[in-house]
Write a protein that holds these residues in place. Structure first.
Motif, PDB file in Angstrom:
ATOM      1  N   ALA A 230       0.853  -1.194   0.000  1.00  0.00           N
ATOM      2  CA  ALA A 230       0.000   0.000   0.000  1.00  0.00           C
ATOM      3  C   ALA A 230       0.883   1.236   0.000  1.00  0.00           C
ATOM      4  O   ALA A 230       2.017   1.203   0.474  1.00  0.00           O
ATOM      5  N   GLU A 231       0.333   2.328  -0.522  1.00  0.00           N
ATOM      6  CA  GLU A 231       1.088   3.579  -0.581  1.00  0.00           C
ATOM      7  C   GLU A 231       1.485   4.032   0.829  1.00  0.00           C
ATOM      8  O   GLU A 231       0.660   4.022   1.743  1.00  0.00           O
ATOM      9  N   PRO A 232       2.734   4.440   1.028  1.00  0.00           N
ATOM     10  CA  PRO A 232       3.121   4.990   2.327  1.00  0.00           C
ATOM     11  C   PRO A 232       2.571   6.392   2.519  1.00  0.00           C
ATOM     12  O   PRO A 232       2.084   7.021   1.565  1.00  0.00           O
ATOM     13  N   ALA A 233       2.661   6.898   3.736  1.00  0.00           N
ATOM     14  CA  ALA A 233       2.265   8.273   4.018  1.00  0.00           C
ATOM     15  C   ALA A 233       3.125   9.225   3.196  1.00  0.00           C
ATOM     16  O   ALA A 233       4.232   8.891   2.778  1.00  0.00           O
ATOM     17  N   GLU A 234       2.601  10.423   2.991  1.00  0.00           N
ATOM     18  CA  GLU A 234       3.253  11.388   2.104  1.00  0.00           C
ATOM     19  C   GLU A 234       4.703  11.667   2.507  1.00  0.00           C
ATOM     20  O   GLU A 234       5.578  11.789   1.646  1.00  0.00           O
ATOM     21  N   GLU A 235       4.971  11.766   3.792  1.00  0.00           N
ATOM     22  CA  GLU A 235       6.326  12.073   4.257  1.00  0.00           C
ATOM     23  C   GLU A 235       7.320  11.022   3.794  1.00  0.00           C
ATOM     24  O   GLU A 235       8.406  11.340   3.298  1.00  0.00           O
ATOM     25  N   VAL A 236       6.959   9.743   3.937  1.00  0.00           N
ATOM     26  CA  VAL A 236       7.849   8.657   3.519  1.00  0.00           C
ATOM     27  C   VAL A 236       7.903   8.577   2.000  1.00  0.00           C
ATOM     28  O   VAL A 236       8.978   8.398   1.411  1.00  0.00           O
ATOM     29  N   ARG A 237       6.750   8.715   1.339  1.00  0.00           N
ATOM     30  CA  ARG A 237       6.721   8.638  -0.121  1.00  0.00           C
ATOM     31  C   ARG A 237       7.605   9.715  -0.747  1.00  0.00           C
ATOM     32  O   ARG A 237       8.368   9.449  -1.681  1.00  0.00           O
ATOM     33  N   ALA A 238       7.526  10.919  -0.217  1.00  0.00           N
ATOM     34  CA  ALA A 238       8.330  12.023  -0.743  1.00  0.00           C
ATOM     35  C   ALA A 238       9.821  11.762  -0.519  1.00  0.00           C
ATOM     36  O   ALA A 238      10.654  12.072  -1.390  1.00  0.00           O
TER      37      ALA A 238
END
Length: 261
Positions: A230-238
């Motif tokens: 699943a997509e990670p939270a924005e902080e980790v994804r960025a």
């Protein structure tokens, strides 16, 4: 409001705001500073908070780790992660695989015939021994029954002389600062594995994002691909994007596969 109700409200506040002060507790609950401090002491004794000057914060370290069998019996999206990771392997690859349930699922899915498999996992070695399709090198060291793998100085020494095409590495915790592990032994073996591989593929179910554990393994710049469910939270994804890490989401891959059929 009874104490247990206040304690639940304090934890709820911390989940949203990360910090609470004694003054905030007094104003919100209409209690004295002594009562607020007693509440915080009780929460700290339970291991649910850490008291700091003037208030409390949630612990940033994840300390509890399930046994290998418990993690294997709670697959969630791990099987799909393993399927996607297995699709990245080609016949003739020299592989290095560590001890992780997601890595074991990848080994089970693998249809390519890698030429050489190196691992410190007794379960991964067993899977490939039944496939009869690879030359298997089981690393030496001390067997950790809890993690179903071999660790220690002998494991690290054996890795120093090896070079492989691809490393499939399980992740205990991933934050914008990088990968972390529960123990020093586990961290140092993972660090040694990173030095052996041309391509590093990290397998991590989404529960690992945002977890910070005892010992750092590496920064995100050491990773080439992360496979997750699943997509990670924005902080980790960025942070992954900034580090140039390719993110493969198994659920998205499955949907694309159904759309093409």
């Amino acid at each position: 409001m009874q104490q247990e109700e206040r304690l639940a409200a304090v934890l709820s506040h911390l989940q949203q705001h990360h910090r609470i002060t004694v003054e905030q507790m007094c104003d919100r609950f209409g209690i004295s500073r002594d009562s607020a401090r007693r509440d915080l002491v009780k929460l700290e004794e339970r291991g649910e908070i850490i008291r700091v000057r003037g208030g409390a914060v949630l612990p940033t370290l994840t300390k509890h780790v399930q046994s290998y069998e418990e993690r294997l019996n709670n697959p969630a999206g791990k099987r799909e992660i393993g399927r996607v990771a297995a699709s990245l392997i080609h016949s003739g690859d020299y592989l290095l695989l560590d001890t992780a349930t997601t890595v074991q699922f990848a080994a089970e899915w693998m249809s390519a015939e890698p030429h050489v498999v190196v691992t410190n996992s007794i379960d991964v070695a067993d899977i490939f021994s039944r496939k009869r399709s690879a030359e298997i090198h089981l690393l030496g060291g001390q067997l950790n029954v809890w993690h179903r793998g071999l660790f220690g100085p002998k494991t690290i020494a054996a890795l120093r002389d090896m070079r492989v095409d691809k490393l499939l590495l399980g992740a205990c915790g991933i934050t914008p600062e990088g990968l972390t592990a529960h123990t020093v032994d586990e961290a140092y073996v993972k660090m040694a594995m990173l030095e052996c591989a041309d391509q590093v593929i990290v397998l991590a179910d989404s529960s690992k994002f945002g977890k910070r554990l005892f010992h750092k393994v590496c920064g995100l710049d050491k990773i080439d691909i992360v496979v997750t469910d699943a997509e990670p939270a924005e902080e980790v994804r960025a942070a992954l994007e900034q580090a140039g890490v390719e993110l493969l989401v198994a659920s998205r891959s499955a949907e694309q596969g159904r759309g093409e059929s």
